[in-house]
Design a protein around this motif. Structure first.
Motif, short mmCIF file in Angstrom:
data_model
loop_
_atom_site.label_atom_id
_atom_site.label_comp_id
_atom_site.label_asym_id
_atom_site.label_seq_id
_atom_site.Cartn_x
_atom_site.Cartn_y
_atom_site.Cartn_z
N THR A 271 0.92 -1.26 0.02
CA THR A 271 -0.01 0.28 -0.13
C THR A 271 0.85 1.32 -0.13
OG1 THR A 271 -1.97 -1.14 1.25
CG2 THR A 271 -1.63 1.54 1.46
N ASN A 272 1.99 1.25 0.79
CA ASN A 272 2.68 2.36 0.85
C ASN A 272 3.52 2.66 -0.08
OD1 ASN A 272 2.01 3.27 3.55
ND2 ASN A 272 3.00 1.72 4.58
N VAL A 273 4.03 1.64 -0.93
CA VAL A 273 4.69 1.87 -2.29
C VAL A 273 3.74 2.43 -3.20
CG1 VAL A 273 5.96 0.66 -4.12
CG2 VAL A 273 6.42 0.14 -1.86
N VAL A 274 2.52 2.08 -3.29
CA VAL A 274 1.73 2.85 -4.37
C VAL A 274 1.47 4.29 -3.82
CG1 VAL A 274 -0.68 2.55 -5.26
CG2 VAL A 274 0.51 0.56 -4.92
N ALA A 297 -12.80 11.78 -5.40
CA ALA A 297 -12.32 10.55 -6.31
C ALA A 297 -11.49 9.72 -5.42
CB ALA A 297 -11.52 11.04 -7.39
N GLY A 298 -10.70 9.97 -4.64
CA GLY A 298 -10.09 9.11 -3.76
C GLY A 298 -10.82 8.06 -2.83
N HIS A 299 -12.09 8.58 -2.45
CA HIS A 299 -12.88 7.68 -1.74
C HIS A 299 -13.71 6.92 -2.73
CE1 HIS A 299 -12.35 10.79 1.61
NE2 HIS A 299 -12.59 9.79 2.29
N GLY A 300 -13.74 7.03 -3.76
CA GLY A 300 -13.99 6.07 -5.06
C GLY A 300 -13.16 4.83 -5.15
N ALA A 301 -11.86 5.34 -5.20
CA ALA A 301 -10.78 4.17 -5.09
C ALA A 301 -11.16 3.19 -3.90
CB ALA A 301 -9.39 4.73 -4.90
N THR A 328 -3.90 4.46 -3.93
CA THR A 328 -4.49 5.40 -4.39
C THR A 328 -5.31 6.44 -3.36
OG1 THR A 328 -4.47 4.19 -6.45
CG2 THR A 328 -5.83 6.00 -6.46
N PHE A 329 -6.09 5.82 -2.77
CA PHE A 329 -6.63 6.27 -1.80
C PHE A 329 -6.11 7.19 -0.91
CE2 PHE A 329 -8.24 6.30 2.68
CZ PHE A 329 -9.40 6.95 2.67
#
Length: 414
Positions: A271-274, A297-301, A328-329
């Protein structure tokens, strides 16, 4: 009446323009402080869900309460930290106290064995985080021109997240070579916490955000509660109530059987690398397209991540996709909300505005963790995510409508 930071870029033709993508040195230095501090905190956080459920033997409800403590205790002092930074005009030293308290908590973690003791240490660590976050973000905001705030926070969060990726890697390496080496992880964690305090004290300049005056009035909520900030708090709080903690999603993925338990810390790394990869480009996108739009949009992810786990698809593919979506979120929300909140209040109240937004998010996620633990216990992980995902799906259009225009409000604020 107020004098801004001396290293804040001047509005002159010679000043660096946003297109050059330069950030103030203090932003990089604070990023390095956050990097080593996150190595400390995330090395422990990466083993905590598995340790508490598999070793200590907590139920989903009990773990939900512990996760709520982890998520929400910092909220109790964030506004206090922001107020102290605004009132005294020296956010560095407020942040220093917060980093120092977390380091002390890491020391006592070495001697904590029971659930009550561990919970107390976690609470102290989160109080330290609550004290330091808003003053640190206020220093970043004060050193950056408005049109580059998303980029500056993206750079800081990228460095911060590098530490959040290294910490779980260290925990994984320790547990790979030393079975049940939880104490060793805690010793390493303490060492990095002390290093972070030293870097802040020695390398970050003590440049006041505003010049303090003896007749300066105390910070009052009605001054902080600008209409735009109140709208942001409503949106952030509502979405925080349907934000499930990472630990729950990782435990649900483990329940699908796609990997062995000793790989658990690496989920945090993924998660942290992304997040690290996307923090700067998403920050730039927020500067160009609007911070409020990127936030929603982040909450859409996040909603997509819930759907992947709930659908119980191929375990390996589900794991990789969830890590991508969670990263992404965070890239679209963490630094973006601080950048937006800092522009919705007057400059001299910046730390209090940022702290208010962070407090609302933390309290909402605290309630969400406790409620989701109970929901998991009653329905099971997949069904519980279906319920929470359904509520988030209904909340997103309303949140978008409420947040519309916040970037214009920020631009118009004197």
């Amino acid at each position: 009446m107020y004098i801004t930071l001396s290293d804040r870029p001047a509005a002159s033709p010679a000043a660096p323009v946003a297109g050059r993508r330069r950030v103030a040195p203090v932003v990089v230095t604070l990023g390095l402080v956050s990097l080593v501090t996150d190595i400390s905190s995330e090395s422990v956080a990466a083993i905590l869900p598995l340790y508490l459920t598999a070793v200590v033997g907590l139920s989903a409800i009990s773990y939900g309460l512990v996760d709520a403590l982890y998520q929400g205790v910092s909220a109790l002092v964030r506004i206090g930290g922001g107020w102290a930074a605004d009132r005294g005009g020296h956010p560095k030293w407020v942040a220093f106290v917060g980093y120092g308290l977390s380091a002390v908590a890491r020391f006592f973690l070495l001697f904590s064995t029971g659930l009550a003791a561990i919970s107390t240490v976690i609470a102290a660590d989160r109080v330290g985080k609550g004290l330091r976050t808003a003053p640190r973000d206020a220093m970043i905001s004060a050193a950056t021109p408005p049109e580059s705030l998303g980029h500056a926070f993206g750079v800081h969060r990228a460095l911060d997240t590098a530490g959040a990726a290294i910490g779980p890697l260290i925990a994984f390496a320790v547990l790979w070579w030393i079975p049940d080496g939880y104490l060793t992880v805690m010793v390493v964690s303490f060492g990095f916490a002390v290093l972070g305090v030293a870097l802040l004290g020695l390398l970050v300049p003590d440049r006041p955000v505003v010049e303090r005056r003896q007749d300066r009035a105390p910070v009052r909520w009605r001054e902080v509660a600008q209409p735009g900030l109140v709208r942001l708090l409503v949106v952030a709080g509502a979405l925080g109530l349907v934000t499930v903690g990472d630990g729950f999603l990782y435990l649900a993925l483990l329940d699908l059987g796609g990997f062995a338990a000793h790989w658990f810390p690496l989920l945090y790394v993924g998660t942290n690398v992304v997040y690290l990869t996307l923090a700067v480009p998403v920050g730039r996108l927020a500067d160009r397209r609007g911070k409020a739009k990127v936030l929603i949009a982040g909450h859409g992810a996040l909603l997509a991540a819930y759907a992947v786990v709930a659908l119980s698809l191929d375990a390996t593919a589900s794991t990789l996709l969830v890590l991508l979506l969670l990263g992404t979120f965070y890239a679209a929300t963490d630094g973006v909300i601080a950048a937006l909140a800092g522009r919705l209040v007057p400059d001299e109240l910046r730390a209090s505005g940022i702290a208010s937004a962070q407090t609302v998010v933390a309290l909402a996620r605290m309630a969400s963790s406790a409620a989701f633990g109970a929901l998991w216990f009653v329905l099971g992980p997949q069904q519980a995510l279906v319920v929470v995902g359904g509520v988030l799906l209904l909340a997103l259009p309303a949140a978008f409508a409420t947040a519309r225009g916040l970037d214009l409000d920020a631009a118009e604020l004197p």
